[in-house]
Design a protein around this motif. Structure first.
Motif, PDB file in Angstrom:
ATOM      1  N   ASN A  51       0.799  -1.217   0.000  1.00 41.01           N
ATOM      2  CA  ASN A  51       0.000   0.000   0.000  1.00 41.01           C
ATOM      3  C   ASN A  51       0.834   1.272   0.000  1.00 41.01           C
ATOM      4  O   ASN A  51       0.367   2.316  -0.461  1.00 41.01           O
ATOM      5  CB  ASN A  51      -0.949   0.006   1.202  1.00 41.01           C
ATOM      6  CG  ASN A  51      -1.895  -1.178   1.182  1.00 41.01           C
ATOM      7  OD1 ASN A  51      -2.093  -1.817   0.162  1.00 41.01           O
ATOM      8  ND2 ASN A  51      -2.470  -1.500   2.340  1.00 41.01           N
ATOM      9  N   ASN A  52       2.053   1.198   0.524  1.00 40.10           N
ATOM     10  CA  ASN A  52       2.893   2.397   0.608  1.00 40.10           C
ATOM     11  C   ASN A  52       3.888   2.507  -0.544  1.00 40.10           C
ATOM     12  O   ASN A  52       4.741   3.408  -0.549  1.00 40.10           O
ATOM     13  CB  ASN A  52       3.659   2.414   1.936  1.00 40.10           C
ATOM     14  CG  ASN A  52       2.734   2.536   3.133  1.00 40.10           C
ATOM     15  OD1 ASN A  52       1.707   3.226   3.069  1.00 40.10           O
ATOM     16  ND2 ASN A  52       3.082   1.871   4.223  1.00 40.10           N
ATOM     17  N   LEU A  53       3.778   1.617  -1.525  1.00 39.34           N
ATOM     18  CA  LEU A  53       4.676   1.654  -2.678  1.00 39.34           C
ATOM     19  C   LEU A  53       3.998   2.348  -3.850  1.00 39.34           C
ATOM     20  O   LEU A  53       2.766   2.374  -3.955  1.00 39.34           O
ATOM     21  CB  LEU A  53       5.083   0.235  -3.087  1.00 39.34           C
ATOM     22  CG  LEU A  53       5.851  -0.582  -2.042  1.00 39.34           C
ATOM     23  CD1 LEU A  53       6.185  -1.968  -2.588  1.00 39.34           C
ATOM     24  CD2 LEU A  53       7.122   0.128  -1.600  1.00 39.34           C
ATOM     25  N   THR A  54       4.797   2.914  -4.731  1.00 42.95           N
ATOM     26  CA  THR A  54       4.255   3.562  -5.917  1.00 42.95           C
ATOM     27  C   THR A  54       3.866   2.516  -6.952  1.00 42.95           C
ATOM     28  O   THR A  54       4.432   1.414  -6.990  1.00 42.95           O
ATOM     29  CB  THR A  54       5.285   4.519  -6.535  1.00 42.95           C
ATOM     30  OG1 THR A  54       6.481   3.781  -6.866  1.00 42.95           O
ATOM     31  CG2 THR A  54       5.645   5.622  -5.551  1.00 42.95           C
ATOM     32  N   ASN A  55       2.893   2.834  -7.767  1.00 46.48           N
ATOM     33  CA  ASN A  55       2.509   1.934  -8.843  1.00 46.48           C
ATOM     34  C   ASN A  55       3.654   1.794  -9.838  1.00 46.48           C
ATOM     35  O   ASN A  55       4.420   2.733 -10.068  1.00 46.48           O
ATOM     36  CB  ASN A  55       1.267   2.450  -9.569  1.00 46.48           C
ATOM     37  CG  ASN A  55       0.013   2.300  -8.725  1.00 46.48           C
ATOM     38  OD1 ASN A  55       0.008   1.645  -7.686  1.00 46.48           O
ATOM     39  ND2 ASN A  55      -1.071   2.929  -9.164  1.00 46.48           N
ATOM     40  N   GLY A  56       3.752   0.606 -10.418  1.00 42.93           N
ATOM     41  CA  GLY A  56       4.829   0.350 -11.357  1.00 42.93           C
ATOM     42  C   GLY A  56       5.992  -0.362 -10.686  1.00 42.93           C
ATOM     43  O   GLY A  56       5.838  -1.003  -9.637  1.00 42.93           O
ATOM     44  N   ASN A  58       9.243  -1.099  -8.555  1.00 42.13           N
ATOM     45  CA  ASN A  58       9.936  -0.659  -7.347  1.00 42.13           C
ATOM     46  C   ASN A  58      11.161  -1.550  -7.156  1.00 42.13           C
ATOM     47  O   ASN A  58      11.036  -2.778  -7.092  1.00 42.13           O
ATOM     48  CB  ASN A  58       9.037  -0.776  -6.123  1.00 42.13           C
ATOM     49  CG  ASN A  58       7.849   0.169  -6.153  1.00 42.13           C
ATOM     50  OD1 ASN A  58       7.833   1.192  -5.491  1.00 42.13           O
ATOM     51  ND2 ASN A  58       6.822  -0.181  -6.926  1.00 42.13           N
ATOM     52  N   SER A  75       0.382  -2.669  -8.524  1.00 42.54           N
ATOM     53  CA  SER A  75      -0.802  -2.133  -9.209  1.00 42.54           C
ATOM     54  C   SER A  75      -1.896  -1.810  -8.203  1.00 42.54           C
ATOM     55  O   SER A  75      -1.927  -2.374  -7.095  1.00 42.54           O
ATOM     56  CB  SER A  75      -1.353  -3.152 -10.213  1.00 42.54           C
ATOM     57  OG  SER A  75      -0.435  -3.406 -11.256  1.00 42.54           O
ATOM     58  N   ASN A  76      -2.800  -0.923  -8.594  1.00 42.38           N
ATOM     59  CA  ASN A  76      -3.980  -0.666  -7.784  1.00 42.38           C
ATOM     60  C   ASN A  76      -4.902  -1.877  -7.806  1.00 42.38           C
ATOM     61  O   ASN A  76      -4.845  -2.713  -8.707  1.00 42.38           O
ATOM     62  CB  ASN A  76      -4.747   0.553  -8.319  1.00 42.38           C
ATOM     63  CG  ASN A  76      -4.079   1.860  -7.960  1.00 42.38           C
ATOM     64  OD1 ASN A  76      -3.452   1.986  -6.914  1.00 42.38           O
ATOM     65  ND2 ASN A  76      -4.222   2.852  -8.846  1.00 42.38           N
ATOM     66  N   LYS A  93      -3.566  -2.204  -2.823  1.00 45.48           N
ATOM     67  CA  LYS A  93      -2.602  -2.473  -3.880  1.00 45.48           C
ATOM     68  C   LYS A  93      -2.072  -3.904  -3.770  1.00 45.48           C
ATOM     69  O   LYS A  93      -2.122  -4.512  -2.703  1.00 45.48           O
ATOM     70  CB  LYS A  93      -1.439  -1.484  -3.796  1.00 45.48           C
ATOM     71  CG  LYS A  93      -1.802  -0.044  -4.139  1.00 45.48           C
ATOM     72  CD  LYS A  93      -0.558   0.845  -4.116  1.00 45.48           C
ATOM     73  CE  LYS A  93      -0.902   2.272  -4.522  1.00 45.48           C
ATOM     74  NZ  LYS A  93       0.300   3.139  -4.584  1.00 45.48           N
ATOM     75  N   SER A  95       0.968  -6.888  -5.671  1.00 43.81           N
ATOM     76  CA  SER A  95       2.161  -7.101  -6.496  1.00 43.81           C
ATOM     77  C   SER A  95       1.889  -8.193  -7.521  1.00 43.81           C
ATOM     78  O   SER A  95       1.065  -9.081  -7.280  1.00 43.81           O
ATOM     79  CB  SER A  95       3.343  -7.507  -5.610  1.00 43.81           C
ATOM     80  OG  SER A  95       4.463  -7.877  -6.409  1.00 43.81           O
TER      81      SER A  95
END
Length: 274
Positions: A51-56, A58, A75-76, A93, A95
């Protein structure tokens, strides 16, 4: 002193059992009894969500106090993935592996561990997990073997949060190492087309302990894995029967003294009967 023939037979049998249990390596694969569960019911675990990671993409993602991932693609939430966020009550979110950036994600653990679990969503037959101990493969499991298992019934098909995608299974999967099995690295791989969607990675150093863990948290059996060999099972084999017995011992490998006592009792019973 002449050793009774009955005692010799019993001791040889006990020795065989002892060697088998000490040398065997087995990882038990289960799914939660509650088909709608998206998190583990084991206690004293560490959980990682996205939930605290950016989309795409990492790279070099830290799991505080547990280890790190080399790369993750996030992804959302949608019909394919995204477990319940305990804070919002909504899907979160997730993975996935399978695109050109992340066909494989590797989790490196700070401590050797004997339990790993995750929410498997929109499951297909190309999802694979590989467990390593100091770069030696201890278990490789491909979800293709799950399909057709009696315990993965229709209750597990379709997203339990949205009700969509009824043609694919969703389940929280557990991996329990036996007394001789632990790992310090886990690879999540998508073989071929499709995606390997997952959420709520959960780990614990200790495996299942019947003295402190509930039978419910153990789940329904899917398979036993040793190296690259997978045995599909619906009920526990002799290697894991101890975990499913009431008043089961705290460790699967009995101490040698207990084996000797068992042998002596068997001989005494034989003498009484004769």
């Amino acid at each position: 002193m002449k050793i009774p023939h009955e005692l010799i037979k019993v001791l040889l049998f006990i020795t065989f059992l002892f060697v088998q249990q000490v040398s065997a390596q087995s990882t038990l694969v289960t799914i939660t009894e509650d088909s709608s569960a998206t998190s583990s019911s084991l206690s004293n675990t560490s959980e990682f969500n996205f939930n605290n990671l950016t989309n795409g993409l990492n790279n070099n993602v830290s799991w505080d106090g547990v280890g790190s991932f080399d790369k993750l693609f996030v992804s959302n939430a949608n019909v394919w993935g995204g477990a319940v966020d305990d804070q919002t009550g909504q899907a979160s979110k997730f993975s996935w592996q399978g695109n050109n950036w992340t066909p494989v994600s590797t989790l490196s653990l700070n401590q050797k561990s004997s339990y790993f679990g995750f929410w498997w969503s929109a499951g297909d037959k190309n999802n694979q997990l590989s467990f390593y101990n100091e770069d030696e493969l201890v278990a490789r499991y491909t979800t293709e073997s799950m399909f057709g298992n009696l315990n993965l019934n229709q209750d597990y098909y379709g997203n339990p949060l949205t009700g969509g995608n009824g043609g694919e299974p969703y389940a929280f999967i557990n991996f329990f190492g036996d007394a001789e099995t632990s790992w310090d690295k886990i690879e999540l791989t998508q073989n071929g087309g499709g995606g390997f969607e997952s959420d709520n990675y959960t780990t614990r150093v200790e495996s299942f302990n019947p003295e402190t863990d509930s039978q419910e948290s153990l789940g329904n059996i899917i398979a036993e894995v040793s190296g690259t060999e997978t045995t599909n099972v619906d009920t526990p084999s002799e290697d894991w029967a101890w975990a499913f017995e009431e008043n089961a011992p705290g460790a699967p490998v009995p101490p040698f003294l207990a084996l000797v006592i068992f042998a002596a009792a068997a001989v005494l019973k034989t003498k009484i009967a004769s």
